[in-house]
Design a protein around this motif. Structure first.
Motif, PDB file in Angstrom:
ATOM      1  N   ALA A  67       0.831  -1.208   0.000  1.00 13.86           N
ATOM      2  CA  ALA A  67       0.000   0.000   0.000  1.00 13.86           C
ATOM      3  C   ALA A  67       0.863   1.255   0.000  1.00 13.86           C
ATOM      4  CB  ALA A  67      -0.917  -0.007   1.223  1.00 13.86           C
ATOM      5  N   ALA A  68       1.934   1.252   0.786  1.00 15.12           N
ATOM      6  CA  ALA A  68       2.839   2.400   0.820  1.00 15.12           C
ATOM      7  C   ALA A  68       3.512   2.594  -0.535  1.00 15.12           C
ATOM      8  CB  ALA A  68       3.891   2.213   1.913  1.00 15.12           C
TER       9      ALA A  68
ATOM     10  N   GLY B 279      -5.087  -2.022  -5.113  1.00 16.33           N
ATOM     11  CA  GLY B 279      -4.559  -2.841  -4.021  1.00 16.33           C
ATOM     12  C   GLY B 279      -5.302  -4.144  -3.842  1.00 16.33           C
ATOM     13  N   ALA B 280      -6.610  -4.133  -4.118  1.00 14.68           N
ATOM     14  CA  ALA B 280      -7.406  -5.348  -3.982  1.00 14.68           C
ATOM     15  C   ALA B 280      -6.937  -6.440  -4.938  1.00 14.68           C
ATOM     16  CB  ALA B 280      -8.885  -5.042  -4.226  1.00 14.68           C
ATOM     17  N   GLU B 281      -6.277  -6.065  -6.028  1.00 15.47           N
ATOM     18  CA  GLU B 281      -5.750  -7.045  -6.976  1.00 15.47           C
ATOM     19  C   GLU B 281      -4.478  -7.718  -6.449  1.00 15.47           C
ATOM     20  OE1 GLU B 281      -5.452  -5.680 -11.034  1.00 15.47           O
ATOM     21  OE2 GLU B 281      -6.911  -4.067 -10.677  1.00 15.47           O
ATOM     22  N   ILE B 282      -3.870  -7.120  -5.428  1.00 10.38           N
ATOM     23  CA  ILE B 282      -2.605  -7.632  -4.892  1.00 10.38           C
ATOM     24  C   ILE B 282      -2.835  -8.541  -3.694  1.00 10.38           C
ATOM     25  CG2 ILE B 282      -0.370  -6.976  -3.913  1.00 10.38           C
ATOM     26  CD1 ILE B 282      -0.784  -4.239  -5.357  1.00 10.38           C
TER      27      ILE B 282
ATOM     28  N   SER C   8      -6.104  -3.015   0.393  1.00 13.71           N
ATOM     29  CA  SER C   8      -7.048  -1.903   0.275  1.00 13.71           C
ATOM     30  C   SER C   8      -7.158  -1.148   1.594  1.00 13.71           C
ATOM     31  CB  SER C   8      -8.427  -2.408  -0.154  1.00 13.71           C
ATOM     32  OG  SER C   8      -8.386  -2.943  -1.448  1.00 13.71           O
ATOM     33  N   PHE C   9      -7.335  -1.880   2.691  1.00 16.77           N
ATOM     34  CA  PHE C   9      -7.402  -1.219   3.997  1.00 16.77           C
ATOM     35  C   PHE C   9      -6.127  -0.436   4.278  1.00 16.77           C
ATOM     36  CE2 PHE C   9      -5.930  -1.341   8.380  1.00 16.77           C
ATOM     37  CZ  PHE C   9      -6.876  -0.512   8.972  1.00 16.77           C
ATOM     38  N   CYS C  10      -4.983  -1.034   3.971  1.00 16.04           N
ATOM     39  CA  CYS C  10      -3.702  -0.382   4.271  1.00 16.04           C
ATOM     40  C   CYS C  10      -3.486   0.878   3.439  1.00 16.04           C
ATOM     41  CB  CYS C  10      -2.548  -1.368   4.069  1.00 16.04           C
ATOM     42  SG  CYS C  10      -2.516  -2.717   5.272  1.00 16.04           S
TER      43      CYS C  10
ATOM     44  N   LYS D 150     -15.099  -5.736   4.443  1.00 16.81           N
ATOM     45  CA  LYS D 150     -15.986  -6.847   4.100  1.00 16.81           C
ATOM     46  C   LYS D 150     -15.558  -7.436   2.760  1.00 16.81           C
ATOM     47  CE  LYS D 150     -20.363  -6.235   5.324  1.00 16.81           C
ATOM     48  NZ  LYS D 150     -21.738  -5.658   5.461  1.00 16.81           N
ATOM     49  N   GLY D 151     -16.313  -8.432   2.292  1.00 15.32           N
ATOM     50  CA  GLY D 151     -15.925  -9.138   1.074  1.00 15.32           C
ATOM     51  C   GLY D 151     -14.705  -9.996   1.349  1.00 15.32           C
ATOM     52  N   ARG D 152     -13.694  -9.888   0.511  1.00 16.65           N
ATOM     53  CA  ARG D 152     -12.402 -10.535   0.780  1.00 16.65           C
ATOM     54  C   ARG D 152     -11.548  -9.685   1.719  1.00 16.65           C
ATOM     55  NH1 ARG D 152      -8.729 -10.602  -2.727  1.00 16.65           N
ATOM     56  NH2 ARG D 152      -9.623  -9.281  -4.331  1.00 16.65           N
ATOM     57  N   GLY D 153     -12.062  -8.505   2.062  1.00 14.09           N
ATOM     58  CA  GLY D 153     -11.322  -7.523   2.826  1.00 14.09           C
ATOM     59  C   GLY D 153     -11.170  -6.219   2.071  1.00 14.09           C
TER      60      GLY D 153
END
Length: 290
Positions: A107-108, A130-133, A138-140, A149-152
Motif C-alpha cells: 500500500a505504501a 490494491g485489492a488485486e494484490i 485496500s485497507f492499508c 468486508k468481502g475478501r477484505g
C-alpha cells in the motif's frame, strides 16, 4: 528522485469469517485499525526498467513474491510506465505475524509511486488496485480504522477507537494464513459481534470494545501453536484490558488503557518472548498518511 513512505501495521479488533466463496476466498467481516509500528519504504527512480527490492531482513523476498514488487509492477503495467524503481524496505514489522506488514508495504508503494510517477490517482483508485494484490492492501491504502468486508477489499471508514497503548508479542514462529483458513470449521466457531464493536467504537466505549472483541481464527491457531496460547495467558495474567490474536497470528496484542500497567506487562512478556513492542494506536486516517 527519492521518496520516503510510512507503512504502519494493523491489528484486528474483530475478525469474522462468514463462508467460503466460490472463488476460493473466504467472505469476511473485520474491524481493523492501524498502530504506530511501521516499516519505512524508500522509493528511488532507476535509469533502467528494473524493479529492485532492497532489504536487510533475510525473510523479505526480493522478487515477485514481494507484495511491494507486485504493487510497482501493477502500476507500471496498468499505466505504461517505462521507468524502473528501487524499493528499499526498512523492516520494523515482524514478518508473517498477522500484522499485514507485507500488505502495508504494498500500500505504501502504491501511494508513493502515485506521487513519484505523478499518476494523479485518488485513494479510492489506489485501494481498488490494491485489492488485486492482496486482501488487506485496500485497507492499508486508507489506514485509520475501518470495517472491511468481502475478501477484505470493501472498506467502510470508522472513527478511531479511544487512545490507548498496544502491547504486541510475537513468538519465534511463522503461521501460514492459508493453512489456518483451511483448518477453520465454521460450524464450530463463536462469531464476534461486529455491530456491537462498531457501536462501541462510535461511542468511544473502551470497556465495551474489550468485551465484544473476537477473532474466529484464534481457536485454530491456538490449538496448533501452544506458544501463542502461552503468550495470551501470560498477557491476561499481567493485566492487559483486552488480549486477542491479530489476523491468523501468531502475534498476540493487548490493549492497555493506563500507563501504570504498561511497563509491568511489557517487562513480564520480555521474560519469555523476544519480539515485544509497546506502541500507540494511530488515530484518524489523515494522521496515518502524514
Amino acid at each position: 528522485m527519492k521518496l520516503l513512505v510510512k507503512a504502519p501495521a494493523k491489528i484486528n479488533l474483530s475478525l469474522d469469517v462468514l463462508r467460503r466463496r466460490e472463488d476460493g476466498y473466504h467472505e469476511v467481516e473485520m474491524v481493523m485499525t492501524t498502530i504506530d509500528l511501521a516499516d519505512h519504504i524508500e522509493l528511488s527512480e532507476r535509469s533502467s526498467r528494473e524493479i529492485e527490492i532492497v532489504s536487510q531482513n533475510r525473510f523479505v523476498p526480493d522478487d515477485k513474491r514481494n507484495l511491494a514488487y507486485q504493487a510497482a509492477q501493477l502500476l507500471r503495467e496498468r499505466f505504461q510506465i517505462k521507468r524502473g524503481v528501487s524499493i528499499a524496505i526498512n523492516k520494523m514489522i515482524p514478518v508473517a505475524a498477522g500484522l499485514a506488514g507485507g500488505s502495508s508495504d504494498a500500500a505504501a508503494t502504491l501511494r508513493g509511486l502515485n506521487e513519484l510517477w505523478k499518476l494523479g490517482l485518488s485513494l479510492d483508485q489506489l485501494a481498488q488496485l490494491g485489492a488485486e494484490i492482496g486482501s488487506d492492501v485496500s485497507f492499508c491504502v486508507y489506514g485509520g480504522t475501518a470495517l472491511a468486508k468481502g475478501r477484505g477489499e470493501k472498506i467502510t471508514r470508522l472513527p478511531p477507537p479511544p487512545n490507548c497503548w498496544v502491547i504486541l508479542a510475537k513468538p519465534s514462529i511463522g503461521v501460514s494464513t492459508a493453512e489456518i483458513y483451511r483448518q477453520l470449521n465454521l460450524n464450530q466457531v463463536v462469531h464476534p459481534d461486529i455491530p456491537s464493536m462498531i457501536e462501541a467504537i462510535r461511542r468511544q466505549d473502551f470497556q465495551q470494545i474489550c468485551r465484544v472483541a473476537g477473532n474466529v481464527l484464534e481457536s485454530v491457531t491456538l490449538s496448533g501453536y501452544p506458544q501463542v496460547k502461552q503468550i495470551k495467558d501470560q498477557m491476561k495474567r499481567f493485566g492487559a484490558d483486552l488480549v486477542l490474536m491479530s489476523g491468523s497470528g501468531p502475534t498476540v496484542f493487548g490493549l492497555v488503557r493506563y500507563d501504570s500497567r504498561l511497563q509491568r506487562i511489557y517487562n513480564g512478556l520480555r521474560g519469555f518472548c523476544d519480539q515485544v513492542y509497546a506502541v500507540r494506536l494511530i488515530g484518524e486516517r489523515e494522521q496515518y498518511l502524514n
